[in-house]
Design a protein around this motif. Structure first.
Motif, PDB file in Angstrom:
ATOM      1  N   LYS A 158      13.501  -9.181  -3.228  1.00  0.00           N
ATOM      2  CA  LYS A 158      12.058  -8.937  -3.022  1.00  0.00           C
ATOM      3  C   LYS A 158      11.834  -7.583  -2.353  1.00  0.00           C
ATOM      4  O   LYS A 158      10.957  -6.808  -2.746  1.00  0.00           O
ATOM      5  N   GLY A 159      12.664  -7.265  -1.365  1.00  0.00           N
ATOM      6  CA  GLY A 159      12.543  -5.964  -0.699  1.00  0.00           C
ATOM      7  C   GLY A 159      12.899  -4.827  -1.642  1.00  0.00           C
ATOM      8  O   GLY A 159      12.196  -3.807  -1.706  1.00  0.00           O
ATOM      9  N   VAL A 160      13.948  -5.026  -2.447  1.00  0.00           N
ATOM     10  CA  VAL A 160      14.384  -3.974  -3.381  1.00  0.00           C
ATOM     11  C   VAL A 160      13.382  -3.814  -4.519  1.00  0.00           C
ATOM     12  O   VAL A 160      13.038  -2.685  -4.912  1.00  0.00           O
ATOM     13  N   ALA A 161      12.837  -4.936  -5.022  1.00  0.00           N
ATOM     14  CA  ALA A 161      11.815  -4.853  -6.093  1.00  0.00           C
ATOM     15  C   ALA A 161      10.596  -4.084  -5.577  1.00  0.00           C
ATOM     16  O   ALA A 161      10.020  -3.238  -6.272  1.00  0.00           O
ATOM     17  N   PHE A 162      10.222  -4.315  -4.311  1.00  0.00           N
ATOM     18  CA  PHE A 162       9.075  -3.633  -3.720  1.00  0.00           C
ATOM     19  C   PHE A 162       9.309  -2.120  -3.677  1.00  0.00           C
ATOM     20  O   PHE A 162       8.467  -1.330  -4.101  1.00  0.00           O
ATOM     21  N   HIS A 164      11.544  -0.403  -5.456  1.00  0.00           N
ATOM     22  CA  HIS A 164      11.713   0.129  -6.825  1.00  0.00           C
ATOM     23  C   HIS A 164      10.363   0.276  -7.526  1.00  0.00           C
ATOM     24  O   HIS A 164      10.150   1.218  -8.288  1.00  0.00           O
ATOM     25  N   ASN A 165       9.438  -0.635  -7.261  1.00  0.00           N
ATOM     26  CA  ASN A 165       8.090  -0.526  -7.860  1.00  0.00           C
ATOM     27  C   ASN A 165       7.354   0.721  -7.357  1.00  0.00           C
ATOM     28  O   ASN A 165       6.407   1.175  -7.981  1.00  0.00           O
ATOM     29  N   LYS A 166       7.831   1.246  -6.217  1.00  0.00           N
ATOM     30  CA  LYS A 166       7.253   2.519  -5.699  1.00  0.00           C
ATOM     31  C   LYS A 166       8.147   3.702  -6.068  1.00  0.00           C
ATOM     32  O   LYS A 166       8.049   4.773  -5.492  1.00  0.00           O
ATOM     33  N   HIS A 167       9.090   3.444  -7.009  1.00  0.00           N
ATOM     34  CA  HIS A 167      10.005   4.495  -7.494  1.00  0.00           C
ATOM     35  C   HIS A 167      10.868   5.059  -6.369  1.00  0.00           C
ATOM     36  O   HIS A 167      11.184   6.257  -6.356  1.00  0.00           O
ATOM     37  N   ILE A 168      11.208   4.193  -5.423  1.00  0.00           N
ATOM     38  CA  ILE A 168      12.093   4.582  -4.314  1.00  0.00           C
ATOM     39  C   ILE A 168      13.396   3.805  -4.471  1.00  0.00           C
ATOM     40  O   ILE A 168      13.376   2.579  -4.647  1.00  0.00           O
ATOM     41  N   ALA A 169      14.518   4.551  -4.442  1.00  0.00           N
ATOM     42  CA  ALA A 169      15.840   3.913  -4.495  1.00  0.00           C
ATOM     43  C   ALA A 169      16.503   4.075  -3.134  1.00  0.00           C
ATOM     44  O   ALA A 169      16.337   5.109  -2.472  1.00  0.00           O
ATOM     45  N   LEU A 206      20.990   9.588 -11.415  1.00  0.00           N
ATOM     46  CA  LEU A 206      20.882   8.287 -10.753  1.00  0.00           C
ATOM     47  C   LEU A 206      19.469   7.733 -10.907  1.00  0.00           C
ATOM     48  O   LEU A 206      18.518   8.468 -11.132  1.00  0.00           O
ATOM     49  N   SER A 207      19.375   6.428 -10.747  1.00  0.00           N
ATOM     50  CA  SER A 207      18.066   5.743 -10.851  1.00  0.00           C
ATOM     51  C   SER A 207      18.104   4.515  -9.948  1.00  0.00           C
ATOM     52  O   SER A 207      19.091   4.245  -9.267  1.00  0.00           O
ATOM     53  N   THR A 208      17.044   3.749 -10.006  1.00  0.00           N
ATOM     54  CA  THR A 208      17.005   2.499  -9.210  1.00  0.00           C
ATOM     55  C   THR A 208      18.108   1.544  -9.670  1.00  0.00           C
ATOM     56  O   THR A 208      18.509   0.649  -8.922  1.00  0.00           O
ATOM     57  N   MET A 261      20.289  -5.701 -15.112  1.00  0.00           N
ATOM     58  CA  MET A 261      19.026  -6.348 -14.750  1.00  0.00           C
ATOM     59  C   MET A 261      18.309  -5.499 -13.698  1.00  0.00           C
ATOM     60  O   MET A 261      18.955  -4.870 -12.849  1.00  0.00           O
ATOM     61  N   THR A 262      16.982  -5.495 -13.772  1.00  0.00           N
ATOM     62  CA  THR A 262      16.197  -4.894 -12.687  1.00  0.00           C
ATOM     63  C   THR A 262      16.044  -5.942 -11.580  1.00  0.00           C
ATOM     64  O   THR A 262      16.375  -7.121 -11.774  1.00  0.00           O
ATOM     65  N   ALA A 263      15.509  -5.533 -10.439  1.00  0.00           N
ATOM     66  CA  ALA A 263      15.308  -6.488  -9.334  1.00  0.00           C
ATOM     67  C   ALA A 263      14.348  -7.592  -9.760  1.00  0.00           C
ATOM     68  O   ALA A 263      14.568  -8.781  -9.463  1.00  0.00           O
ATOM     69  N   GLU A 264      13.294  -7.200 -10.481  1.00  0.00           N
ATOM     70  CA  GLU A 264      12.330  -8.217 -10.961  1.00  0.00           C
ATOM     71  C   GLU A 264      13.001  -9.189 -11.924  1.00  0.00           C
ATOM     72  O   GLU A 264      12.777 -10.406 -11.859  1.00  0.00           O
ATOM     73  N   GLU A 265      13.869  -8.680 -12.816  1.00  0.00           N
ATOM     74  CA  GLU A 265      14.589  -9.566 -13.752  1.00  0.00           C
ATOM     75  C   GLU A 265      15.555 -10.477 -13.010  1.00  0.00           C
ATOM     76  O   GLU A 265      15.722 -11.653 -13.342  1.00  0.00           O
ATOM     77  N   CYS A 266      16.162  -9.949 -11.938  1.00  0.00           N
ATOM     78  CA  CYS A 266      17.075 -10.792 -11.132  1.00  0.00           C
ATOM     79  C   CYS A 266      16.335 -11.984 -10.533  1.00  0.00           C
ATOM     80  O   CYS A 266      16.855 -13.094 -10.491  1.00  0.00           O
TER      81      CYS A 266
END
Ligand SMILES: COc1cc(-c2ccc3ncc(-c4cccc([C@@H](O)NCCN(C)C)c4)n3n2)ccc1O
Length: 285
Positions: free
Chosen positions: A125-129, A131-136, A194-196, A264-269
């Protein structure tokens, strides 16, 4: 240029014991004078000259502060204040009293799957939040995941240490060799953009460790570890995974994928059947 408070941090906070130190500087307990509330202060030495290798450049600290200001979430350490003097910047953040997830796992050797799932849900949940702000984060590891109160029945997870974090801009490549060998993906070692998704590889490694107490790619040296990563050399040894569900292994396998775009993305996880069972029967397993 971001402006931090120029007053002396000691006018507002009593500086307490050293809680820890590392590449990031020193973390000390702070006690707010007006309220008596305890906080944590990260003391970062500023680089005194362009040629110096000691301390951090001010723009590096500014980037970390800007990122923390954008990340207000229960599972991410909260930033309260920033003070600066000629030689130092102090980030005042929430005090996290439950220690590192790393130590929690070490005490238990490994976790029951349901306990691991509860921790992972919060991490995701913290990582999805972010990543949704394009922060890795770019340095996710058990040492950077802390517990609010390890004695609580359901300890709250807090992600800390955004010293390597980056706000990613679409169309702009970001490459770095930074990170901790055990947890970095093949794309970091190969100096690829690199990416999220790089954080998602780290979550795959963290999950493997949560369930087994073992690190999937660790070798006898950093060089061997890095070679194991680029060679995708890991397995679910029966000695450590005989009691682990196939769904848990599937979750890890869908993260430890060489091609970052396939992970998988955080949301997919959070929607994976191991994390979010599809049926009561599944949940009972
Ligand atoms: C603001 O940036 C950071 C905050 C913190 C932080 C924030 C709140 C907080 N409450 C307690 C502690 C704490 C307590 C004991 C040891 C440490 C630290 O030395 N180890 C944390 C993980 N380490 C690998 C960064 C930190 N912290 N650490 C740690 C690293 C940071 O880069």
């Amino acid at each position: 240029m971001a402006q931090f408070k120029l007053q002396n941090v000691e006018d507002f906070y009593e500086i307490g014991e050293i809680l820890g130190s590392g590449h990031f500087g020193q973390v000390r307990e702070l006690r707010e004078r007006v309220s008596g509330v305890s906080w944590a202060g990260k003391f970062v030495k500023l680089r005194r000259s362009v040629s110096s290798r000691l301390g951090l450049e001010r723009k590096t600290v500014e980037r970390e502060v800007e990122i923390l200001q954008a990340l207000q979430h229960n599972n991410i350490m909260a930033l309260k204040d920033v003070f600066e003097s000629r030689a130092e910047v102090v980030l005042v953040v929430e005090l996290i009293c439950g220690g590192e997830l790393f130590d929690f796992i070490a005490e238990k050797e490994n976790l029951m799957e349901n306990d691991a799932i509860e921790f992972l849900k919060q991490i995701l949940k913290g990582v999805a939040f972010m990543h949704n702000k394009h922060i890795a984060h770019f340095d996710l590891k058990p040492e950077n995941i802390m517990l609010s109160d390890k004695k609580a029945e359901h300890p709250e997870i807090k992600i800390i240490d955004f010293g390597l974090a980056q706000r990613l801009t679409t169309g702009e490549e970001y490459r770095s060799l930074c990170g901790t060998p055990q947890y970095i993906g093949p794309e970091v070692i190969n100096y690829e953009p690199l990416s999220t998704a790089s954080d998602m590889w780290s979550i795959g490694v963290i999950t493997y460790i949560l369930l087994s107490g073992m690190s999937p790619f660790q070798g006898d040296s950093d060089e061997e570890t890095l070679r194991n990563i680029v060679d995708m050399k890991y397995e679910f040894e029966d000695q450590y995974f005989s009691q682990t569900s196939d769904m848990a292994k599937d979750f890890i396998e869908k993260l430890l994928i060489k091609d970052p775009s396939e992970r998988m993305t955080a949301e997919e996880c959070l929607l994976h059947p191991w994390i979010k069972p599809l049926t009561r029967k599944q949940a009972a397993n």
